[in-house]
Enzyme design. Structure first.
Site, PDB file in Angstrom:
ATOM      1  CE  LYS A 152     -21.782 -29.733 -22.047  1.00 39.68           C
ATOM      2  NZ  LYS A 152     -22.789 -30.191 -23.030  1.00 39.68           N
TER       3      LYS A 152
ATOM      4  CE  LYS B  35     -29.851 -27.328 -23.710  1.00 41.75           C
ATOM      5  NZ  LYS B  35     -29.855 -28.321 -24.791  1.00 41.75           N
TER       6      LYS B  35
ATOM      7  NE  ARG C 164     -21.033 -30.444 -30.562  1.00 41.29           N
ATOM      8  CZ  ARG C 164     -21.871 -31.155 -31.302  1.00 41.29           C
ATOM      9  NH1 ARG C 164     -21.691 -31.217 -32.596  1.00 41.29           N
ATOM     10  NH2 ARG C 164     -22.868 -31.811 -30.732  1.00 41.29           N
TER      11      ARG C 164
END
Ligand code: BES
Ligand code: MN
Ligand code: ZN
Length: 495
Positions: free
Chosen positions: A262, A274, A348
């Protein structure tokens, strides 16, 4: 960078070397080896006296400097702990403690034994490797952006005088320098360690040892069908890159090992933005990519007789006028549709395409991905162990063995059907979230499993281990370079 220049092995006598400092390792039982006894004699008993009066108990992490003049100006004793508890990792830690102590005294050359080998079942090469890894990793500092402070002390020369294996020393060097390289890359801020910079490093590594390197830009991987990766990159102006490195050390046509990373060079969360506290740490969200580059750098030097593919999906995760919005649906490389319910679960998404691509195009024997995927793994395992999950027991067992050998701890989590049901979407094939506030790390793994096909695969969630706040003997606070030593052991076990 690593603050160790040369490491050499010598059979010359200590007298002719007269080092500024000599490092010796002692157990808590206070027993001196024959080598120690010779030194004690030359030092007119200075060593045994200090031990006898209780100045040094051999406890792990403790050191004592004595100044006998002969056979060295200074002797640095470093504790190895209890003989029966001794491991290769204890040895690495002792090496880290030793080198930092020497650097703190601003001494730039040292002699040392490779201590403690007789208390281990390991081969001499492994013992030397661990000691050298500890020395180099312990010397690590990152001062690239400091202009007005003193630099750390470079160890210009470390001379190993007893018990050293040449093969082990060379291996330790190659491995530790790869880890330091990965730490550097992670330490660089996101305005420097861009996807393009990862490409530069990948090309350098490939060029230096005859590997192939292939890079795809946004248009290319979008056109190829990597809709999940593209959806993350949409919000970013910084050009994203899909990077492949191919190493051919095995037979032609032999199935490769694959390592996938990643490479989110900065994770703002995207539209699901965030909170600002500690958001700066999200420059470390490319640590999986740094691990893959570190593996390939080490492989280039160690030349194992297997084929290996390294793959990295690199992009920033940014909010913006083009950014993906919660609820958007995209199609991944393997054709599955994904409902994106939270743009902060982006790792992901980029891995979905990278894993599907590598599994389809390279048909790996084994595929392992490294990713700072979930905050939840820190809740589960703290900063001690990485979470590992996958679809192949043999691979997971091998990873657990490699973890033991390397000292890079992992712990397994299950991908049972009940968890896999949690990522089914009402409107698309899958969604990028599991059940709210439940088994968050497993949900990440269960999601990735949808994209690996039949390939034996494991996912290592390094969100808790890729960087730490606390100094450790061979790991100063900051990025750890985790996963490289583990993977090289894995290649030994399965290769
Ligand atoms: N990069 C983060 C995970 C992370 C968080 C790593 C903290 C290290 C420290 C990842 O992209 C992320 O944001 N994950 C979310 C997933 C959630 C939205 C399902 C998380 O863990 O909160
Ligand atoms: Mn995120
Ligand atoms: Zn992330």
């Amino acid at each position: 960078m690593a603050y160790v220049k040369r490491i050499q092995i010598t059979r010359r006598s200590l007298d002719s070397l007269s080092p500024e400092v000599l490092v010796l390792g002692l157990f808590e039982d206070g027993e001196l080896s024959d080598f120690h006894k010779n030194i004690d004699e030359a030092a007119a008993g200075a060593l045994s006296q200090r031990i006898e009066i209780g100045d040094f108990e051999g406890k792990a992490g403790k050191t004592l400097s004595i100044f006998p003049g002969k056979p060295a100006n200074r002797i640095l004793l470093v504790g190895l702990g209890k003989r029966e508890d001794f491991t290769l990792d204890r040895l690495r830690q002792a090496a880290g403690t030793a080198v930092k102590t020497v650097q703190a005294s601003k001494i730039d050359t040292m002699a040392s034994e490779v201590p403690g080998g007789d208390a281990l079942k390991s081969a001499a090469a492994e013992v030397s490797q661990a000691w050298v890894e500890g020395l180099i990793l312990g010397s690590y500092r990152f001062l690239d952006y400091k202009s007005d402070t003193e630099d750390a002390t470079v160890m210009n020369r470390i001379t190993l005088i007893n018990g050293a294996s040449r093969v082990g020393v060379e291996r330790g060097r190659a491995v530790a320098e790869a880890v330091c390289f990965a730490r550097d890359l992670a330490n660089h801020p996101s305005n420097v360690a861009t996807p393009a910079r990862l490409v530069t490093e990948a090309r350098r590594i490939a060029r230096s040892s005859g590997m192939r390197c292939k890079v795809m830009g946004r248009d290319q991987f979008t056109q190829m069908g990597m809709g999940a990766f593209a959806s993350v990159a949409r919000g970013a102006d910084e050009p994203p890159k899909f990077i492949l490195i191919q190493y051919s050390g095995g037979k032609k046509g032999e199935k490769p090992f694959a390592f996938v990373g990643k490479g989110i060079t900065f994770d703002t969360g995207g539209i699901s933005i965030k909170p600002s506290s500690k958001m700066d740490e999200m420059k470390f969200d490319m640590c999986g990519a740094a691990t893959v580059l570190g593996i390939m750098q080490a492989v280039g030097r160690l030349k194992p007789k297997v084929n290996i593919v390294g793959a990295i999906a690199a992009t920033e995760n940014m909010p913006g006028g083009h950014a993906t919005k919660p609820g958007d649906i995209v199609r991944a490389y393997n054709g599955k549709t994904i409902e994106i319910l939270n743009t902060d679960a982006e790792g992901r998404l980029v891995l979905a395409d990278a894993l599907a691509y590598v599994s389809q195009k390279h048909d790996p024997r084994y595929m392992v991905n490294f990713a700072t995927l979930t905050g939840a793994v820190i809740i589960a395992l703290g900063h001690v162990a990485s979470g590992v999950m996958g679809n192949d027991e043999k691979l997971i067992d091998a990873i657990r063995k490699a973890a033991e050998a390397s000292g890079e701890k992992v712990w397994p989590l299950p991908l049972w059907d009940e968890y896999c049901d949690d990522i089914k979407s009402k409107i698309a094939d899958v969604k990028n979230l599991g059940a709210p506030r439940q088994a968050g790390t497993i949900a990440g793994g269960a999601f990735l499993k949808e994209f690996v096909g039949e390939t034996p695969w494991a996912h290592v969630d390094i969100a808790g281990t890729a960087w730490r706040d606390k100094d450790q003997p061979y790991m100063p606070a900051g990025p750890s370079g985790v996963g490289i030593r583990l993977s090289l052991e894995l290649l030994n076990i399965l290769g």
